[in-house]
Design an enzyme around this catalytic site. Sequence first.
Site, short mmCIF file in Angstrom:
data_model
loop_
_atom_site.label_atom_id
_atom_site.label_comp_id
_atom_site.label_asym_id
_atom_site.label_seq_id
_atom_site.Cartn_x
_atom_site.Cartn_y
_atom_site.Cartn_z
N MET A 1 -64.79 48.74 42.25
CA MET A 1 -65.36 49.46 40.89
C MET A 1 -66.18 48.27 41.21
SD MET A 1 -63.11 49.77 37.61
CE MET A 1 -62.46 48.20 37.33
N ASP B 1 -57.54 60.60 33.05
CA ASP B 1 -59.36 60.66 33.07
C ASP B 1 -60.40 60.99 34.24
OD1 ASP B 1 -58.59 58.35 34.67
OD2 ASP B 1 -57.90 57.70 32.75
N PRO C 1 -54.26 58.10 45.01
CA PRO C 1 -56.40 58.15 44.72
C PRO C 1 -56.81 59.04 44.81
CG PRO C 1 -55.44 57.24 46.63
CD PRO C 1 -54.13 57.90 46.36
N LYS D 1 -64.48 57.98 30.62
CA LYS D 1 -64.02 56.63 31.41
C LYS D 1 -65.24 56.56 32.85
CE LYS D 1 -60.56 53.98 30.54
NZ LYS D 1 -59.45 53.32 30.87
N ALA E 1 -55.95 52.81 45.41
CA ALA E 1 -56.69 52.95 45.76
C ALA E 1 -56.86 51.71 47.05
CB ALA E 1 -58.45 52.90 45.47
N GLY F 1 -61.78 58.20 49.04
CA GLY F 1 -60.82 57.95 49.89
C GLY F 1 -59.95 58.87 49.74
N1 SAH Z 1 -55.94 52.11 38.77
C1 SAH Z 1 -56.79 52.34 40.41
C2 SAH Z 1 -57.81 51.42 40.13
C3 SAH Z 1 -58.64 51.64 38.70
S1 SAH Z 1 -60.26 51.39 38.96
C4 SAH Z 1 -55.68 52.52 41.07
O1 SAH Z 1 -54.72 51.83 41.09
O2 SAH Z 1 -56.49 52.93 42.50
C5 SAH Z 1 -61.51 52.22 39.23
C6 SAH Z 1 -62.05 51.78 40.64
O3 SAH Z 1 -60.77 52.25 41.70
C7 SAH Z 1 -63.40 52.68 40.87
O4 SAH Z 1 -64.30 52.59 40.32
C8 SAH Z 1 -62.91 52.93 43.05
O5 SAH Z 1 -63.92 51.48 43.70
C9 SAH Z 1 -61.47 52.67 42.93
N2 SAH Z 1 -61.07 53.69 43.54
C10 SAH Z 1 -60.45 54.75 42.86
N3 SAH Z 1 -59.96 55.98 43.41
C11 SAH Z 1 -60.89 55.73 44.49
C12 SAH Z 1 -60.73 56.30 45.77
N4 SAH Z 1 -60.01 57.60 45.79
N5 SAH Z 1 -61.70 56.14 46.94
C13 SAH Z 1 -61.99 55.02 46.60
N6 SAH Z 1 -61.90 54.05 45.55
C14 SAH Z 1 -61.52 54.36 45.05
#
Ligand code: SAH
Length: 476
Positions: free
Chosen positions: A385, A250, A227, A272, A334, A414
């Site tokens: 998202m 991305d 994350p 993206k 995340a 986060g």
């Molecule tokens: N494959 C990623 C998710 C991609 S979808 C995973 O497993 O985390 C993208 C969404 O992930 C963002 O819109 C948000 O809701 C969340 N996200 C990704 N990184 C984040 C972070 N550091 N803090 C909060 N939300 C995060």
Amino acid sequence: MDFFPVFLDLENRNCLVVGGGKVAARKVSLLLRAGANVEVVAPQLCDEMKRLVSNDKVSHQARKFEEPDVDGKVLVIAGTDQQDVNRSVSELAKARNVPVNVVDQPELCSFIVPSVIDRSPVQVAVSTGGASPVLARLLRARLESYVPAAYGRLARLVESFRDKVKQRFASVDQRRQFWENVLQGEVAELLFAGRDETARDYLQKALEESEDEPHPVGEVYLVGAGPGDPDLLTFRALRLLQMADVVVYDRLVAPPILDLVRREAERIYVGKERDRHTLSQENINQLLVRLAKEGKRVVRLKGGDPFIFGRGGEEISTLMENGVTFQVVPGITAASGCASYSGIPLTHRDYAQSVVFVTGHLQDGSVDLNWKALAHPNQTIVFYMGLHGVGVVSRELVRHGLPATTPVALVQQGTTQNQRVVITDLAGLEATVKNEQIKPPTIIIVGEVVELHEKLSWFNPLPGANPRPFGGTPHV
Ligand code: SAH
């Protein structure tokens, strides 16, 4: 970068050391190891220095420092216990553009001497820019255990084969792949075991047999970057980042993680952002195939885990259809990272026995979920998202039976130094997102477990510690 790191060739070059005590003696022996000629200027010498000046390459002037001592020197080190002497050595050397180091006084130095792990010809130098020599020493001690003593011999062996390998392989990529196999394989292991001759034979054999090998075949590694906090990468992810020829990444990949990519690797940003795809998914899939077919080692780096809302499945099915080999490396998703770093356990004996991950954003921008199944008591819901659909999310969950007072956490960026956690409830969700100006990437955690945040929150990012936001400058 506070200092520019270099390794100087001092073989038979004239250097000056001012001071006759232990500190100066240590510098003299370091200079001698590099083959320098050393002039020591000091009225008195400690025992250690007395031994050193008996060396042919060391001369001693038994007097105080004088201005002309600096002339004709390529390097000057002052290690006396007299402030005024150290200061004037520094000023005179600087005035003549001769690099000068005053031991333990960074403000008087034009260069600093790093802590060194010496496996000559391999050297690892550690510096804290003068901020903490103790920290540099501790770090060096850690690195010592990672760099086997035999690295020096390994480097010499490689050196003696360099020309042959160059002749055999026309391309730089082929040569690098050959050496990576050698240095991480049997040859290195034999050498570490002290079997230098056998190692040499193996290397010779590897070179001969490689002659008829087909063109290198590329591979794709679909890697989860986690994350944001680089410490949350897996060992495998880090290793692959450092081996990659190309990294395709991305927007969600945090800049400090990109800093860990092999310096020579090509970086391709494929964007993206929501509704603003820099490259369409289909084009990304094709790009991966093309790069792999060119024989490259491709890391497809994705935020979080590639198999959780990452479209990883689509990318690898195209690879499979095109006969490209691949590996998938999981990452911390995340939900998991943000929950930990905001002190919200996603399940808890007293509050939630299940957790669901859902996406609050669908292809056409609508939110269409099985609300009945989601609005389940004792269940935590994590929305990815979801910012654009928060109005629908809160209304539907309440309509399907969740109390409007169900607590909600918004975790923005986060696990990074920019992490923000805002607590609200279903009734206040839409207004909070607006009033608090919550921005992506944010996840939304809905459920009673959110109450635990107040008690269990432990991660306090430093205000302003990381000035680089996500989705920053794309490198192409
Ligand atoms: N494959 C990623 C998710 C991609 S979808 C995973 O497993 O985390 C993208 C969404 O992930 C963002 O819109 C948000 O809701 C969340 N996200 C990704 N990184 C984040 C972070 N550091 N803090 C909060 N939300 C995060």
